[in-house]
Design a protein around this motif. Structure first.
Motif, PDB file in Angstrom:
ATOM      1  N   GLY A 142       0.833  -1.206   0.000  1.00  0.00           N
ATOM      2  CA  GLY A 142       0.000   0.000   0.000  1.00  0.00           C
ATOM      3  C   GLY A 142       0.865   1.253   0.000  1.00  0.00           C
ATOM      4  N   GLY A 166      -4.878  -1.308   2.698  1.00  0.00           N
ATOM      5  CA  GLY A 166      -6.203  -1.513   3.282  1.00  0.00           C
ATOM      6  C   GLY A 166      -7.219  -0.609   2.629  1.00  0.00           C
ATOM      7  N   SER A 221       1.476   3.148  -2.595  1.00  0.00           N
ATOM      8  CA  SER A 221       1.168   4.060  -3.698  1.00  0.00           C
ATOM      9  C   SER A 221       0.474   5.333  -3.224  1.00  0.00           C
ATOM     10  CB  SER A 221       0.293   3.348  -4.733  1.00  0.00           C
ATOM     11  OG  SER A 221      -0.916   2.949  -4.135  1.00  0.00           O
ATOM     12  N   SER A 233      -5.827  -8.327  -2.842  1.00  0.00           N
ATOM     13  CA  SER A 233      -7.083  -9.000  -2.475  1.00  0.00           C
ATOM     14  C   SER A 233      -7.167 -10.371  -3.147  1.00  0.00           C
ATOM     15  CB  SER A 233      -8.290  -8.142  -2.872  1.00  0.00           C
ATOM     16  OG  SER A 233      -8.388  -8.062  -4.281  1.00  0.00           O
ATOM     17  N   LEU A 257      -0.464   6.566   4.068  1.00  0.00           N
ATOM     18  CA  LEU A 257       0.457   6.151   5.134  1.00  0.00           C
ATOM     19  C   LEU A 257       1.613   5.304   4.590  1.00  0.00           C
ATOM     20  CD1 LEU A 257       1.025   6.021   8.217  1.00  0.00           C
ATOM     21  CD2 LEU A 257      -0.480   4.016   8.301  1.00  0.00           C
ATOM     22  N   GLU A 261      -5.722   9.667   1.433  1.00  0.00           N
ATOM     23  CA  GLU A 261      -6.771   9.467   0.412  1.00  0.00           C
ATOM     24  C   GLU A 261      -8.006   8.811   1.024  1.00  0.00           C
ATOM     25  OE1 GLU A 261      -5.710   7.256  -3.127  1.00  0.00           O
ATOM     26  OE2 GLU A 261      -4.168   8.709  -3.641  1.00  0.00           O
ATOM     27  N   MET A 262      -7.773   7.910   1.983  1.00  0.00           N
ATOM     28  CA  MET A 262      -8.884   7.168   2.591  1.00  0.00           C
ATOM     29  C   MET A 262      -9.928   8.096   3.223  1.00  0.00           C
ATOM     30  SD  MET A 262      -8.562   4.071   5.348  1.00  0.00           S
ATOM     31  CE  MET A 262      -8.224   2.730   4.236  1.00  0.00           C
ATOM     32  N   THR A 263      -9.453   9.192   3.794  1.00  0.00           N
ATOM     33  CA  THR A 263     -10.365  10.106   4.491  1.00  0.00           C
ATOM     34  C   THR A 263     -10.607  11.389   3.695  1.00  0.00           C
ATOM     35  OG1 THR A 263      -8.417  10.832   5.716  1.00  0.00           O
ATOM     36  CG2 THR A 263      -9.873   9.289   6.833  1.00  0.00           C
ATOM     37  N   LYS A 265     -10.484  -4.769  11.092  1.00  0.00           N
ATOM     38  CA  LYS A 265      -9.341  -4.295  11.879  1.00  0.00           C
ATOM     39  C   LYS A 265      -9.310  -4.960  13.252  1.00  0.00           C
ATOM     40  CE  LYS A 265      -7.474  -1.699   8.732  1.00  0.00           C
ATOM     41  NZ  LYS A 265      -6.176  -2.074   8.119  1.00  0.00           N
ATOM     42  N   ASP A 285      -2.462  -6.938  -6.909  1.00  0.00           N
ATOM     43  CA  ASP A 285      -3.746  -6.764  -6.217  1.00  0.00           C
ATOM     44  C   ASP A 285      -3.761  -7.733  -5.036  1.00  0.00           C
ATOM     45  OD1 ASP A 285      -6.306  -6.759  -5.284  1.00  0.00           O
ATOM     46  OD2 ASP A 285      -7.254  -6.685  -7.261  1.00  0.00           O
TER      47      ASP A 285
HETATM   48  N1  LIG Z   1      -6.617   7.029   7.016  1.00  0.00           N
HETATM   49  C1  LIG Z   1      -7.044   6.676   8.223  1.00  0.00           C
HETATM   50  O1  LIG Z   1      -7.802   7.394   8.897  1.00  0.00           O
HETATM   51  C2  LIG Z   1      -6.586   5.366   8.830  1.00  0.00           C
HETATM   52  C3  LIG Z   1      -6.751   5.181  10.207  1.00  0.00           C
HETATM   53  C4  LIG Z   1      -6.331   3.985  10.768  1.00  0.00           C
HETATM   54  C5  LIG Z   1      -5.763   3.010   9.992  1.00  0.00           C
HETATM   55  N2  LIG Z   1      -5.607   3.216   8.653  1.00  0.00           N
HETATM   56  C6  LIG Z   1      -5.028   2.138   7.861  1.00  0.00           C
HETATM   57  O2  LIG Z   1      -3.842   2.583   7.245  1.00  0.00           O
HETATM   58  C7  LIG Z   1      -3.610   1.823   6.062  1.00  0.00           C
HETATM   59  C8  LIG Z   1      -3.275   2.758   4.919  1.00  0.00           C
HETATM   60  O3  LIG Z   1      -4.418   3.543   4.613  1.00  0.00           O
HETATM   61  P1  LIG Z   1      -4.315   5.064   4.154  1.00  0.00           P
HETATM   62  O4  LIG Z   1      -5.034   5.872   5.130  1.00  0.00           O
HETATM   63  O5  LIG Z   1      -2.922   5.402   3.813  1.00  0.00           O
HETATM   64  O6  LIG Z   1      -5.237   5.014   2.840  1.00  0.00           O
HETATM   65  P2  LIG Z   1      -4.904   5.193   1.303  1.00  0.00           P
HETATM   66  O7  LIG Z   1      -4.170   6.452   1.047  1.00  0.00           O
HETATM   67  O8  LIG Z   1      -6.196   4.970   0.622  1.00  0.00           O
HETATM   68  O9  LIG Z   1      -3.895   3.996   0.999  1.00  0.00           O
HETATM   69  C9  LIG Z   1      -4.304   2.665   0.878  1.00  0.00           C
HETATM   70  C10 LIG Z   1      -3.195   1.892   0.191  1.00  0.00           C
HETATM   71  O10 LIG Z   1      -3.600   0.515   0.107  1.00  0.00           O
HETATM   72  C11 LIG Z   1      -3.428   0.080  -1.235  1.00  0.00           C
HETATM   73  N3  LIG Z   1      -4.407  -0.938  -1.576  1.00  0.00           N
HETATM   74  C12 LIG Z   1      -5.740  -0.898  -1.403  1.00  0.00           C
HETATM   75  N4  LIG Z   1      -6.313  -2.004  -1.913  1.00  0.00           N
HETATM   76  C13 LIG Z   1      -5.308  -2.744  -2.427  1.00  0.00           C
HETATM   77  C14 LIG Z   1      -5.261  -3.981  -3.120  1.00  0.00           C
HETATM   78  N5  LIG Z   1      -6.363  -4.700  -3.376  1.00  0.00           N
HETATM   79  N6  LIG Z   1      -4.063  -4.453  -3.514  1.00  0.00           N
HETATM   80  C15 LIG Z   1      -2.932  -3.734  -3.276  1.00  0.00           C
HETATM   81  N7  LIG Z   1      -2.903  -2.575  -2.618  1.00  0.00           N
HETATM   82  C16 LIG Z   1      -4.088  -2.071  -2.215  1.00  0.00           C
HETATM   83  C17 LIG Z   1      -3.634   1.335  -2.088  1.00  0.00           C
HETATM   84  O11 LIG Z   1      -2.943   1.194  -3.317  1.00  0.00           O
HETATM   85  P3  LIG Z   1      -3.605   0.965  -4.762  1.00  0.00           P
HETATM   86  O12 LIG Z   1      -4.938   1.676  -4.764  1.00  0.00           O
HETATM   87  O13 LIG Z   1      -2.599   1.545  -5.683  1.00  0.00           O
HETATM   88  O14 LIG Z   1      -3.711  -0.514  -4.887  1.00  0.00           O
HETATM   89  C18 LIG Z   1      -2.947   2.385  -1.224  1.00  0.00           C
HETATM   90  O15 LIG Z   1      -1.570   2.403  -1.481  1.00  0.00           O
HETATM   91  C19 LIG Z   1      -4.871   0.986   5.830  1.00  0.00           C
HETATM   92  O16 LIG Z   1      -4.673  -0.329   6.277  1.00  0.00           O
HETATM   93  C20 LIG Z   1      -5.897   1.681   6.704  1.00  0.00           C
HETATM   94  O17 LIG Z   1      -6.922   0.818   7.112  1.00  0.00           O
HETATM   95  C21 LIG Z   1      -5.994   4.375   8.049  1.00  0.00           C
END
Ligand SMILES: NC(=O)c1ccc[n+]([C@@H]2O[C@H](COP(=O)([O-])OP(=O)(O)OC[C@H]3O[C@@H](n4cnc5c(N)ncnc54)[C@H](OP(=O)(O)O)[C@@H]3O)[C@@H](O)[C@H]2O)c1
Length: 268
Positions: A15, A95, A17, A69, A20, A195-197, A163, A67
């Motif tokens: 993850g 995630g 790309s 998943s 986090l 990006e997630m939020t 989680k 991928d």
């Molecule tokens: N943001 C928050 O508030 C928050 C809080 C607590 C925990 N987290 C956790 O932190 C982690 C990172 O999230 P983030 O906040 O950085 O979100 P993000 O910017 O959306 O990043 C998610 C990353 O996961 C990759 N990903 C998603 N589905 C995938 C798949 N099927 N195969 C391969 N890669 C995949 C995405 O890459 P591609 O789309 O390029 O595949 C991207 O690099 C996650 O596990 C999330 O649950 C986030």
């Protein structure tokens, strides 16, 4: 237990790309001089990061587009990462989430969340534990969970449950390890600005989001110091201790109101 020394070692970050994972990759490269294996689906983002880090941090980067998943793809990422036996640490960070009423979550979408956040992570962890939990092998594995795994989060019901799985799984496995030079860390952030939020549905919650650079720094610290479980941010840690004394139903009720307000405003 001796801390991890990442300098010149190979570290896998899934993850990477965006968000986090991307920020942890940058800090691992610039501040710790680790060589990186970065994995995700978006090839362009990964290749851009590789070019940036090789040029400005002077480290080596391998890109694996996959991928996670899909179990076979998850297997391939680990097989390619451990080939040559010099993988030193892994951060399973990839995630996905869904923010909304659970009844509106399409089944395919639910399955994709489950496969990415749980099945892929377990699949990769199984192979990584076989690789690392051997006498004479040094290293660390960090599973990125969430504070949403500590208590049930309404309107993120499926995400929160995945989680909770990761937290229980990682903490339980930590206590099954036989190699004293290998550790499993569960990293459980609260909200982070990524990006997630980055979605209007989260607008009312944006004041609670931690800058991604801070979360990444604390995550790397948790990995290096081989924490069992780690929540970044002092206020989050205090809040987490405090919430352990409150009934889950009460916490869920309060969160439900705040989350519903944010969702409703986004739909207006
Ligand atoms: N943001 C928050 O508030 C928050 C809080 C607590 C925990 N987290 C956790 O932190 C982690 C990172 O999230 P983030 O906040 O950085 O979100 P993000 O910017 O959306 O990043 C998610 C990353 O996961 C990759 N990903 C998603 N589905 C995938 C798949 N099927 N195969 C391969 N890669 C995949 C995405 O890459 P591609 O789309 O390029 O595949 C991207 O690099 C996650 O596990 C999330 O649950 C986030």
């Amino acid at each position: 237990m001796k801390h991890l020394q990442l300098n010149n070692k190979w570290v896998l970050v899934t993850g990477a790309s965006s968000g986090l994972g991307q920020e942890m990759a940058r800090q691992l490269a610039h501040l710790h001089k680790a060589n990186l294996i970065i994995a995700a689906r978006r090839a362009d983002n990964l290749n851009q990061l590789k070019a940036e880090l090789e040029k400005y941090a002077g480290i080596q980067v391998k890109v694996i587009v996959a991928d996670l998943s899909i179990p076979e793809e998850a297997d391939r990422v680990i097989a390619e990462s451990i080939a040559g036996n010099n993988l030193y640490a892994a951060i399973l960070n990839a995630g996905v989430t869904y923010f909304g009423r659970h009844t509106e979550l399409a089944w395919d979408n639910f399955e994709s969340i489950l496969k990415t956040n749980v099945i892929g992570v377990v699949r990769m962890t199984n192979s990584l534990v076989k690789y690392f939990d051997e006498p004479g092998t040094e290293g660390g594995l960090m599973l990125v969970s969430s504070m949403a795994g500590f208590f049930p989060v309404p309107y993120q019901a499926a995400y929160s449950a995945t989680k909770a799985f990761i937290t229980a799984f990682g903490n339980a496995l930590h206590n099954e390890l036989t190699n004293p030079a290998f550790s499993i860390t569960v990293f459980a952030p609260g909200g982070i600005a990524t990006e997630m939020t980055d979605n209007s549905k989260f607008n009312e919650l944006k004041g609670w989001l931690m800058p991604v650079s801070v979360a990444a720094k604390e995550g790397i610290h948790a990995l290096i110091t081989r924490k069992y479980s780690y929540v970044p941010g002092l206020l989050n840690r205090i809040g987490n201790v405090f919430m352990n004394f409150l009934p889950s139903k009460f916490i869920g009720g309060k969160m439900s109101k705040v989350y519903l307000k944010s969702l409703t405003k986004a739909q207006q």
